[in-house]
Scaffold this active site. Sequence first.
Site, PDB file in Angstrom:
ATOM      1  N   LYS A  12      21.149  34.089  64.156  1.00 11.16           N
ATOM      2  CA  LYS A  12      20.954  33.784  62.726  1.00 11.16           C
ATOM      3  C   LYS A  12      21.764  32.547  62.386  1.00 11.16           C
ATOM      4  O   LYS A  12      22.739  32.184  63.057  1.00 11.16           O
ATOM      5  CB  LYS A  12      21.385  34.959  61.844  1.00 11.16           C
ATOM      6  CG  LYS A  12      22.846  35.401  61.977  1.00 11.16           C
ATOM      7  CD  LYS A  12      23.858  34.586  61.200  1.00 11.16           C
ATOM      8  CE  LYS A  12      25.277  35.111  61.364  1.00 11.16           C
ATOM      9  NZ  LYS A  12      26.304  34.191  60.761  1.00 11.16           N
ATOM     10  N   GLY A  98      30.338  32.089  68.065  1.00 13.76           N
ATOM     11  CA  GLY A  98      29.776  30.848  67.556  1.00 13.76           C
ATOM     12  C   GLY A  98      29.308  30.903  66.119  1.00 13.76           C
ATOM     13  O   GLY A  98      28.835  29.905  65.588  1.00 13.76           O
ATOM     14  N   GLY A  99      29.375  32.087  65.489  1.00 11.86           N
ATOM     15  CA  GLY A  99      28.857  32.213  64.131  1.00 11.86           C
ATOM     16  C   GLY A  99      27.360  32.425  64.075  1.00 11.86           C
ATOM     17  O   GLY A  99      26.762  32.383  63.006  1.00 11.86           O
ATOM     18  N   GLY A 102      25.555  36.690  67.611  1.00 17.36           N
ATOM     19  CA  GLY A 102      25.048  37.182  68.889  1.00 17.36           C
ATOM     20  C   GLY A 102      25.445  38.610  69.201  1.00 17.36           C
ATOM     21  O   GLY A 102      24.612  39.431  69.578  1.00 17.36           O
ATOM     22  N   GLY A 103      26.736  38.931  69.052  1.00 21.11           N
ATOM     23  CA  GLY A 103      27.188  40.291  69.344  1.00 21.11           C
ATOM     24  C   GLY A 103      26.564  41.306  68.409  1.00 21.11           C
ATOM     25  O   GLY A 103      26.161  42.394  68.831  1.00 21.11           O
ATOM     26  N   SER A 105      23.691  40.980  66.846  1.00 16.17           N
ATOM     27  CA  SER A 105      22.272  41.087  67.180  1.00 16.17           C
ATOM     28  C   SER A 105      22.070  41.931  68.428  1.00 16.17           C
ATOM     29  O   SER A 105      21.130  42.740  68.503  1.00 16.17           O
ATOM     30  CB  SER A 105      21.675  39.695  67.372  1.00 16.17           C
ATOM     31  OG  SER A 105      20.276  39.770  67.546  1.00 16.17           O
ATOM     32  N   ASP A 137      27.333  42.021  60.088  1.00 18.20           N
ATOM     33  CA  ASP A 137      26.063  41.336  60.323  1.00 18.20           C
ATOM     34  C   ASP A 137      25.028  42.206  61.032  1.00 18.20           C
ATOM     35  O   ASP A 137      23.867  41.798  61.136  1.00 18.20           O
ATOM     36  CB  ASP A 137      26.288  40.078  61.181  1.00 18.20           C
ATOM     37  CG  ASP A 137      26.978  38.960  60.412  1.00 18.20           C
ATOM     38  OD1 ASP A 137      27.106  39.074  59.185  1.00 18.20           O
ATOM     39  OD2 ASP A 137      27.392  37.978  61.050  1.00 18.20           O
TER      40      ASP A 137
END
Length: 283
Positions: A12, A98-99, A102-103, A105, A137
């Site tokens: 995202k 990285g913002g 990923g984790g 998701s 997130d």
Amino acid sequence: MPASLTLAAPAKLNRMLHVVGRRADGYHELQTLFQLIDLADTLTLTRRDDGVIELLTPVAGVAHADNLVVRAAKRLQAHTGCRYGASIALDKKLPMGGGLGGGSSNAATVLVGLNALWSLDLPLTTLAELGLALGADVPVFVHGRSAWAEGVGERLTPVTLDTPWFVVVHPGVSVSTPAIFQAPELTRDTRPISMARALQGGAPTWRNDCEASVRDRHPPIAEALDWLAQHAPSQLTGTGACVFAVFDTQADAHAVADMARVKWPSWVTRGINTSPLHAALGC
């Protein structure tokens, strides 16, 4: 349902991120637009009959029990009392820290994928509640739609955003999210706006309140932002470290990404509004 599923875990971008307050528990009240993109990790989930949760591809520096993929599987298992386990392989493309989410998701893909693989039939709202305990997130990836978000990012309203091409650049540093949100100079009183106003887009509405603090603490991120801004409007996503710029055409995006790769890892990606995970499972 087959015994194995291979599923995407998309990234995202925060097209905007406003900090509108600070709660008594120390968490911040946010307003943000989550834009899903087609840059993704891939997970392969294989059902086991022995109840064991096994991550076949450990992540360096992250203990097995601490990995969000494992924690998500065990949380779903504990909540439902399911007798099945899973072997999970992760093909990691998204940079850690990285913002890009990923984790989170990855955790969401495990929750949604195992819900199908284990034939649990839990609604997405329940999976999102389970995911929220793993990270703020996670719910947006569980629901699988670009979204307007408030609260700590958990109050979601699906939206349809424009889907331009993006160049995403990783400046090669790591950013501590807690450190940025504890920064004394961080703007914490941005005036809340309506979702309708946010969707009109453009500066100064689409900005990231964390960007100034991140710039001050991480000169390589400031350098990457300034370099990208020479080619297209650039912005930080989340608390970084990744930065992105928006392009109308794939050709323009590739031209800039090719120049960026001389110095930084960079990707060309397209905005999407529905997760490929949900398209694959018919959610």
